[in-house]
Design a protein around this motif. Structure first.
Motif, short mmCIF file in Angstrom:
data_model
loop_
_atom_site.label_atom_id
_atom_site.label_comp_id
_atom_site.label_asym_id
_atom_site.label_seq_id
_atom_site.Cartn_x
_atom_site.Cartn_y
_atom_site.Cartn_z
N GLY A 146 3.66 15.34 -14.18
CA GLY A 146 2.84 14.21 -14.58
C GLY A 146 2.99 12.99 -13.68
N GLU A 147 4.08 12.95 -12.92
CA GLU A 147 4.29 11.81 -12.02
C GLU A 147 3.40 11.94 -10.78
OE1 GLU A 147 8.99 10.78 -13.01
OE2 GLU A 147 8.40 11.48 -11.03
N ASP A 148 3.19 10.79 -10.14
CA ASP A 148 2.47 10.78 -8.88
C ASP A 148 3.47 10.90 -7.72
OD1 ASP A 148 0.13 8.18 -9.95
OD2 ASP A 148 0.25 10.32 -10.44
N VAL A 149 3.00 11.44 -6.61
CA VAL A 149 3.86 11.69 -5.45
C VAL A 149 3.21 11.09 -4.22
CG1 VAL A 149 4.74 13.50 -3.92
CG2 VAL A 149 4.76 13.84 -6.39
N SER A 150 4.02 10.55 -3.32
CA SER A 150 3.50 10.06 -2.06
C SER A 150 4.43 10.46 -0.93
CB SER A 150 3.36 8.53 -2.10
OG SER A 150 2.77 8.07 -0.89
N MET A 151 3.88 10.96 0.15
CA MET A 151 4.65 11.32 1.33
C MET A 151 3.88 10.87 2.55
SD MET A 151 4.09 15.44 1.09
CE MET A 151 4.30 15.46 -0.69
N ASN A 152 4.59 10.66 3.66
CA ASN A 152 3.88 10.17 4.84
C ASN A 152 4.43 10.73 6.13
OD1 ASN A 152 5.77 8.06 6.22
ND2 ASN A 152 5.93 7.66 4.05
N CYS A 153 3.65 10.57 7.16
CA CYS A 153 4.00 10.99 8.50
C CYS A 153 3.73 9.87 9.46
CB CYS A 153 3.14 12.19 8.92
SG CYS A 153 3.96 13.74 8.74
N THR A 154 4.63 9.68 10.41
CA THR A 154 4.43 8.67 11.45
C THR A 154 4.71 9.28 12.81
OG1 THR A 154 6.70 7.89 11.30
CG2 THR A 154 5.08 6.77 9.92
N SER A 155 4.13 8.66 13.83
CA SER A 155 4.34 9.12 15.19
C SER A 155 4.31 7.93 16.14
CB SER A 155 3.25 10.12 15.57
OG SER A 155 3.37 10.47 16.94
N SER A 156 4.98 8.07 17.26
CA SER A 156 4.91 7.04 18.29
C SER A 156 3.67 7.23 19.16
CB SER A 156 6.17 7.06 19.15
OG SER A 156 6.33 8.33 19.75
N SER A 157 3.00 8.38 18.99
CA SER A 157 1.81 8.69 19.77
C SER A 157 0.58 8.67 18.88
CB SER A 157 1.94 10.09 20.40
OG SER A 157 3.10 10.19 21.18
N ILE A 158 -0.57 8.49 19.50
CA ILE A 158 -1.83 8.50 18.78
C ILE A 158 -2.28 9.94 18.55
CG2 ILE A 158 -4.30 8.02 19.06
CD1 ILE A 158 -3.53 5.42 20.43
N PHE A 159 -2.77 10.19 17.35
CA PHE A 159 -3.36 11.49 17.04
C PHE A 159 -4.84 11.31 16.72
CE2 PHE A 159 -0.15 14.80 16.86
CZ PHE A 159 1.00 14.06 17.02
N ASN A 160 -5.65 12.26 17.14
CA ASN A 160 -7.09 12.22 16.87
C ASN A 160 -7.46 12.95 15.59
OD1 ASN A 160 -7.73 10.79 19.27
ND2 ASN A 160 -7.48 12.68 20.42
N THR A 161 -6.53 13.73 15.10
CA THR A 161 -6.74 14.48 13.87
C THR A 161 -5.41 14.54 13.12
OG1 THR A 161 -8.44 15.88 14.88
CG2 THR A 161 -7.37 16.73 12.90
#
Lengths: 114, 115
Positions: free
Chosen positions: B16-31
């Motif tokens: 029932g709880e909400d979840v959040s996860m993320n990704c980061t990069s030092s480079s630019i991604f187009n997708t």
């Protein structure tokens, strides 16, 4: 079938033996990729094929690893003289072409080297 | 090379709880791509993002492509037991503005949902 098919699903072999892993991509997909996933890790790119172009082999970890794709469809990944560190799940994916088209994965071959 | 840093590494939540996860990069991604992997199976594509700032939903899942093109997040609302699995972000390796087919993956977020 509708998805990417890989065989065998599991392979156990002794150190030093050669193994062949097979991938049948989704029909009509021109791009085919191999990745390796070690226990608890993300996926590591190995090699990809696009149509009749020369494959990008930049991810192969050593010259014991090779892959071919016959007739633009089925692909075989071969590992010669296997080592214990080769133990991993080998995943194959295909997409309709290069660039931004999403890749669809098979269920992988779990390889265990004794 | 281009690397994706995914966090958190694992999450233990109540149903029932909400979840959040993320990704980061030092480079630019187009997708940006988000995959889910169940035990013994291959990754399954959840959401694909193609434009900076894009916000896309797929049922209870929502993902956004960061404006800087160097990050993305995935939210899962009202989690259920079948959400259990490993979630991966991924993006195509690129050089000189050209994207290549091969993907680079984050390390994954292991999600456990307690009933």
């Amino acid at each position: 079938g509708a998805g990417v098919s890989q065989s065998p699903s599991n392979k156990v072999t002794e150190k030093g033996k050669d193994v062949e892993l097979r991938c049948d991509p989704i029909s009509g997909h021109t791009a085919l990729y191999w990745y390796r996933q070690s226990l608890g890790q993300g996926l590591e790119f190995l090699i990809y094929f696009q149509g009749n172009s020369a494959p990008d082999k930049s991810g192969l970890p050593s010259d014991r690893f090779s892959a071919e794709r016959t007739g633009g469809s089925v692909s075989t990944l071969t590992i010669q003289r296997t080592q214990q560190e080769d133990s991993a799940v080998y995943l194959c994916a295909s997409s309709s072409n290069l660039g931004n088209q999403p890749q669809h994965f098979g269920d992988g071959t779990r390889l265990s080297i004794l | 090379g281009q690397q994706l840093n995914q966090s958190p590494q694992s999450m233990f939540i109540q149903e029932g709880e909400d979840v959040s996860m993320n990704c980061t990069s030092s480079s630019i991604f187009n997708t940006w791509l988000w995959y889910k992997q169940d035990p013994g199976e291959g990754p399954v594509l959840l959401i694909a993002l193609y434009k900076a700032g894009e916000l896309t939903s797929n049922g209870r899942l929502t993902a956004q492509f960061g404006i800087t093109r160097k990050d993305s997040f995935l939210n899962i609302s009202a989690s259920i037991p079948s959400d259990v699995g490993i979630y991966f972000c991924a993006g195509p390796v690129s050089a000189g503005g050209t994207s290549y087919g091969k993907l680079t993956f984050g390390q994954g977020t292991i999600l456990t949902v307690h009933p």
